[in-house]
Design an enzyme around this catalytic site. Sequence first.
Site, PDB file in Angstrom:
ATOM      1  N   GLY A   1       0.816  -1.195   0.000  1.00 57.17           N
ATOM      2  CA  GLY A   1       0.000   0.000   0.000  1.00 57.17           C
ATOM      3  C   GLY A   1       0.852   1.249   0.000  1.00 57.17           C
ATOM      4  N   CYS A   2       0.272   2.355   0.399  1.00 58.38           N
ATOM      5  CA  CYS A   2       0.966   3.640   0.392  1.00 58.38           C
ATOM      6  C   CYS A   2       2.286   3.557   1.159  1.00 58.38           C
ATOM      7  CB  CYS A   2       0.073   4.716   1.002  1.00 58.38           C
ATOM      8  SG  CYS A   2       0.855   6.337   1.109  1.00 58.38           S
ATOM      9  N   PHE A   3       3.359   4.023   0.529  1.00 61.34           N
ATOM     10  CA  PHE A   3       4.668   3.884   1.177  1.00 61.34           C
ATOM     11  C   PHE A   3       4.849   4.801   2.380  1.00 61.34           C
ATOM     12  CE2 PHE A   3       6.395   6.104  -2.925  1.00 61.34           C
ATOM     13  CZ  PHE A   3       5.741   7.286  -2.608  1.00 61.34           C
ATOM     14  N   TRP A   4       3.989   5.793   2.554  1.00 57.82           N
ATOM     15  CA  TRP A   4       4.090   6.628   3.758  1.00 57.82           C
ATOM     16  C   TRP A   4       3.942   5.778   5.015  1.00 57.82           C
ATOM     17  CZ3 TRP A   4      -0.065  10.706   1.975  1.00 57.82           C
ATOM     18  CH2 TRP A   4       0.473  11.477   0.928  1.00 57.82           C
TER      19      TRP A   4
END
Length: 221
Positions: free
Chosen positions: A46-49
């Site tokens: 998912g989102c790398f943040w």
Amino acid sequence: MLKPLLLSILLLSASACAEETQRALPMPQQDVPASDANQTAVFAGGCFWGMQGVFQHVRGVKFVTAGYSGGAASTARYNVVEWGNTGHAEAVRITYDPHQVSYGTLLRVFFSVMDPTELNRQGPDEGPQYRSEVFAADPAQARVASAYIAQLTATRVFSRPIATRVSSLSGFYPAEDYHQDYLIKHPDAPYIVVNDQPKIEKLRALYPAVYSARAITMARR
């Protein structure tokens, strides 16, 4: 400020994603032998943040870089990857001391903080660029990751089939500077509060021996 309706949708989506991973997972029955030098692991979930934020709180991790993996160097840019047709996934490269934390432990954390049963999405983010994938740097990592998926499948830890893929790492390309340490820089952003802060809390609650209160930021490299 996020509109109430949109915030409610994000909260419901995050809650649905969390249902599969509310308990500690078993340790992998196989692991990669430790070496004298630091090792790396590349995961997409998912989102790398959020992925970067989670592994920055794992003991033994030296630093974590947000980036892209699975596609060509020429398309490893956010404004291109976001279209979902480059082969890239948003990923993180984790550099760690194998005498402090093992590859198997990193896999355990990875499969705990995201939902491996979701195909080409995580929470509110849809598209193949948000798929879950283990990019194995060598045959040992590929063997351990594949065996762990088989182990989790055999013990029916998840109620749905695991969609996480294991593939050979062909390249990792760091993301733009403004993506690095995004969670640390923007802890109160609505997306972070709803989708990513719970991942860090889950790490702390499920694996206190692994959790480090002090995040390892890119600035401390």
